[in-house]
Write an enzyme that holds these catalytic residues in place. Structure first.
Site, PDB file in Angstrom:
ATOM      1  N   CYS A  13       8.167 -10.927  29.514  1.00 38.98           N
ATOM      2  CA  CYS A  13       8.056 -12.040  28.568  1.00 38.98           C
ATOM      3  C   CYS A  13       7.011 -11.692  27.515  1.00 38.98           C
ATOM      4  O   CYS A  13       6.384 -10.623  27.558  1.00 38.98           O
ATOM      5  CB  CYS A  13       7.689 -13.347  29.275  1.00 38.98           C
ATOM      6  SG  CYS A  13       6.013 -13.351  29.941  1.00 38.98           S
ATOM      7  N   ASP A 412      10.818  -2.141 -14.559  1.00 38.44           N
ATOM      8  CA  ASP A 412      10.629  -1.041 -15.492  1.00 38.44           C
ATOM      9  C   ASP A 412      11.955  -0.883 -16.247  1.00 38.44           C
ATOM     10  O   ASP A 412      13.012  -1.216 -15.709  1.00 38.44           O
ATOM     11  CB  ASP A 412      10.286   0.235 -14.724  1.00 38.44           C
ATOM     12  CG  ASP A 412      10.101   1.421 -15.656  1.00 38.44           C
ATOM     13  OD1 ASP A 412       9.369   1.278 -16.638  1.00 38.44           O
ATOM     14  OD2 ASP A 412      10.712   2.468 -15.399  1.00 38.44           O
ATOM     15  N   ASP A 611       5.835   5.091 -11.899  1.00 40.11           N
ATOM     16  CA  ASP A 611       5.523   3.682 -11.652  1.00 40.11           C
ATOM     17  C   ASP A 611       4.699   3.486 -10.385  1.00 40.11           C
ATOM     18  O   ASP A 611       4.461   2.352  -9.969  1.00 40.11           O
ATOM     19  CB  ASP A 611       6.818   2.862 -11.527  1.00 40.11           C
ATOM     20  CG  ASP A 611       7.640   2.888 -12.805  1.00 40.11           C
ATOM     21  OD1 ASP A 611       7.042   2.780 -13.876  1.00 40.11           O
ATOM     22  OD2 ASP A 611       8.863   3.040 -12.714  1.00 40.11           O
TER      23      ASP A 611
END
Length: 719
Positions: A13, A412, A611
């Site tokens: 669990c 971009d 970028d």
């Protein structure tokens, strides 16, 4: 720091995963530990000078669980199949004994030796079928904690041993069938949960199934078939029609079309010729070809995709920490509530011992920490798997979670909303310059540049018969252009500088810019020699992507190094109203931060190369059109296809996944918040309603199953 992935077995669990996480975090040198209950894996980051993999495995084993370094997918599959098979056998064994016990205990109450028969039916269920619950409870006790196994073991043992006392006449009631059926229901729940959890990893299995087992390579001028693991970089690999491509490489001989849909999500086959890159796992459709192996084993695109998805599925969202904090104290609190409930009903309110016992057992068995523990990881596993199958690679759960809060997307321009394949549309000579001479100069100076616009000029010059000249003192001027010396002449090619001698050219420059073209000046010895107009076409899906972003309440922005006129023209064509123009590559991150400073969560979409700073600055960086180069560090999301609509799909997927997590968390919490008080007898004084332990056990068993099944419904989400 080193990262290692460990396979963990024996978790029952969410409390187990919290226990292991805490144990690993206490190890000297461990910086980060994340144990995923749903995936049965642990991701640990540690200092190699202070600890090692063997020590980490030993720590997990000391807590009563199994662990192995790395993920052997074939072994993992076998373990999962064995778990399901064992649970199925145990379920059948328990049902065969508990169903007759239920009938005798509830219906056929007059049969001879009823208590003895019930004892004989219930005992094997209690101690054979329930063996793992006792082992789990003992393991938790040794670790000074408690788990779901503790709840089941204590609850069913109380019912069972109370019933044993009835055989000796010490008490009147018996609950043999209750204990037996409770254990059977819990096993049923675990079986259904195991089957459902297996389906959350379908995407990984499908991706792994893409790779063929063998490859035909040329060794010593002979074609030999070898296992894919033995293919080496530099091997010449032969692929025939209809076959899967075994590894990544570049075609040396032949032409064909290749179906890359299962890897990139792009349904249209891609034409391949000599020099074309091919991806392992994609399917050769028609022609035969030979290619040189360039990436093998863990370096292939397919292996990188699988690794990215597995890392994402093993990562932890912030919302999961809330569930973990609850799971850590959940079981002890439930045990305390059950004891208080028993004492209150028996000692204070004067109810019978059997009544108080039923209350205690119901409280113990209705509580379910598993539902809370499964709510987040199962949804993340399904969500990231869905994305991978559509060419959207989400690197971590945090990115999925942040999608929910995005308010702005910055695109971009070149290669993102445009095709990234600009073409020369205008070539205007200035003064008495000769066309051939200027073309020669343009070809020569741009041949050393890597900018997409340079490629367009080089291609145009070559088509028009230009020749290559020697360039010296070449330099690139970021955000402006390039310059160098050819013979004794100084040549510049780039943005207009706004000098007085360009004024007479302003009408032509303005006309190009207003048409969405980039105007470039060729200067020879500091004098204008020509104007070159270059245009890049919008991607076919850019306009639709912008429309969809607006529909879901997100502001689209365009960022580019182009001048304002050109940028505005392209933005208008795409449907974008907000533009950052004349931005140098190094300054893009500043504009991302500008929006963040306004309180907006921002996505930056770019090509992942120039970028990179902006992608890193953004709340989510999306690298688009990365093709085969997906192993980039910058950016949280990799979009395999050159399709701006995938930005929208990624955001929708993130939102749907987090919505599903919140939905699962809500129902898991509501289930326990309402179920435990009702089981404790809250409604009995007012309405005479008392929750049967059998109903409580059935509800508990199905609660975690419902969470996993709910996560699986994500597959139906329309992206």
């Amino acid at each position: 720091m080193k990262r290692v992935e460990l396979s963990v077995s024996g978790m029952h669990c969410a409390s187990c995963s919290v226990l292991i996480t805490r144990a690993l975090q206490k190890v000297s040198g461990v910086k980060m530990a994340n144990v995923n209950y749903a995936a049965a894996k642990a991701l640990v980051e540690f200092d190699e000078n202070q600890t090692n993999e063997s020590a980490l495995v030993a720590v997990i084993k000391s807590k009563g669980y199994g662990a192995n370094v790395g993920v052997d997918r074939e072994r993992e599959k076998q373990v999962r199949e064995k778990e399901i098979s064992d649970l199925k056998l145990l379920l059948v064994f328990s049902a065969v004994l508990s169903i007759p016990a239920l009938l005798i205990g509830m219906v056929f109450m007059e049969i001879p030796y009823r208590l003895l028969v019930l004892f004989l039916l219930a005992t094997p269920v209690q101690f054979i079928s329930g063996k793992n619950f006792y082992l789990g409870a003992w393991s938790a006790l040794r670790n000074k904690t408690a788990s779901m196994d503790t709840l089941i073991a204590v609850g069913t043992s109380a019912a069972y041993f109370y019933s044993v006392a009835a055989i000796f006449g010490l008490v009147k009631e018996q609950y043999f069938e209750t204990a037996a059926v409770l254990i059977t229901l819990v096993i049923l729940g675990k079986y259904l949960e195991a089957v459902a959890k297996g389906r959350t990893s379908d995407a990984i299995r499908k991706l792994m199934g893409l790779a063929p087992k063998t490859a035909i390579v040329v060794r010593n001028n002979t074609e030999v078939e070898i296992p894919i693991a033995e293919v080496l970089v530099g091997d010449i690999v032969i692929v025939k029609p209809g076959e899967k491509i075994p590894v990544d490489g570049s075609i040396m001989e032949g032409i064909s079309s290749v179906d890359e849909s299962m890897i990139t999500g792009e349904s249209i086959p891609v034409e391949k010729t000599i020099g074309s890159k091919v991806i392992g796992g994609s399917i050769n459709k028609h022609g035969s070809f030979r290619f040189k192996a360039q990436k093998v084993g863990s370096d292939t695109v397919l292996a990188q995709i699988v690794k990215l998805v597995e890392d994402a599925q093993g990562s932890k969202a912030n919302i999961q920490r809330f569930a973990d904090s609850i799971s850590a104290v959940f079981v002890p609190i439930v045990i305390l509530i059950s004891i208080i409930s028993f004492g209150l009903w028996y000692f204070v309110l004067g109810q019978s011992l059997s009544f108080a016992l039923i209350i205690m057992v119901s409280v113990l068995v209705i509580a379910c920490p598993c539902a809370l523990g499964l709510a987040t990881p199962t949804a993340i596993m399904v969500g990231t798997g869905m994305g991978a199958q559509r060419g959207i690679l989400i690197k971590n759960a945090e990115a999925l979670e942040t999608m929910h809060k995005i308010k702005a997307v910055i695109f971009d321009k070149t290669g993102t909303i445009t095709e990234g394949k600009p073409k020369v549309t205008d070539f205007i000579l200035v003064g008495k310059n000769e066309r051939k001479k200027i073309l020669d100069l343009a070809l020569s100076i741009e041949n050393s540049s890597e900018h997409p616009l340079a490629d367009a000029i080089v291609e145009y010059a070559k088509v028009n018969g230009a020749g290559l000249l020697k360039v010296t003192d070449f330099r690139a001027i970021p955000g402006h252009g390039v310059e160098g010396k050819i013979a004794k002449n100084l040549v510049y090619l780039g943005k207009p500088n706004g000098t007085p001698d360009e004024q007479e050219l302003s009408a032509d420059i303005m006309k190009m810019q207003e048409g969405g073209k980039t105007a470039m000046i060729v200067r020879l010895d500091n004098k204008p020699a020509a104007i070159i107009g270059v245009a890049d076409t919008l991607r076919s899906t850019s306009i639709d992507a912008i429309k969809e972003l607006k529909k879901i309440g997100i502001e689209p922005w365009l960022i580019t190094g182009d001048n304002k006129r050109t940028a505005s023209a392209i933005a208008r064509a795409a449907g974008i109203e907000r533009v950052f123009a004349e931005v140098l590559p190094s300054d893009k991150a500043k504009y991302v931060k500008q929006l963040q400073d306004e309180g907006k969560k921002v996505v930056m979409v770019g090509d992942g190369i120039n970028d990179a700073p902006a992608l890193a600055q953004a709340d989510i960086g999306m690298a688009i059109g990365s093709g085969t180069d997906i192993a980039m560090e910058t950016g949280s999301v990799v979009l395999m296809r050159n399709d701006p609509m995938d930005v929208v799909r990624a955001i929708r997927l993130g939102r749907a996944t987090i919505d599903k997590i919140k939905q699962n968390m809500f129902w898991a919490l509501i289930y326990n918040i309402l179920g435990i008080p009702i089981a404790a007898g809250l409604l009995y004084p007012f309405y005479g309603i008392l929750l049967s332990p059998l109903i409580a056990g059935g509800a508990m068993a199905l609660s975690s199953v419902s969470v996993v099944v709910s996560a699986l419904t994500l597959r139906w989400t329309k992206l």
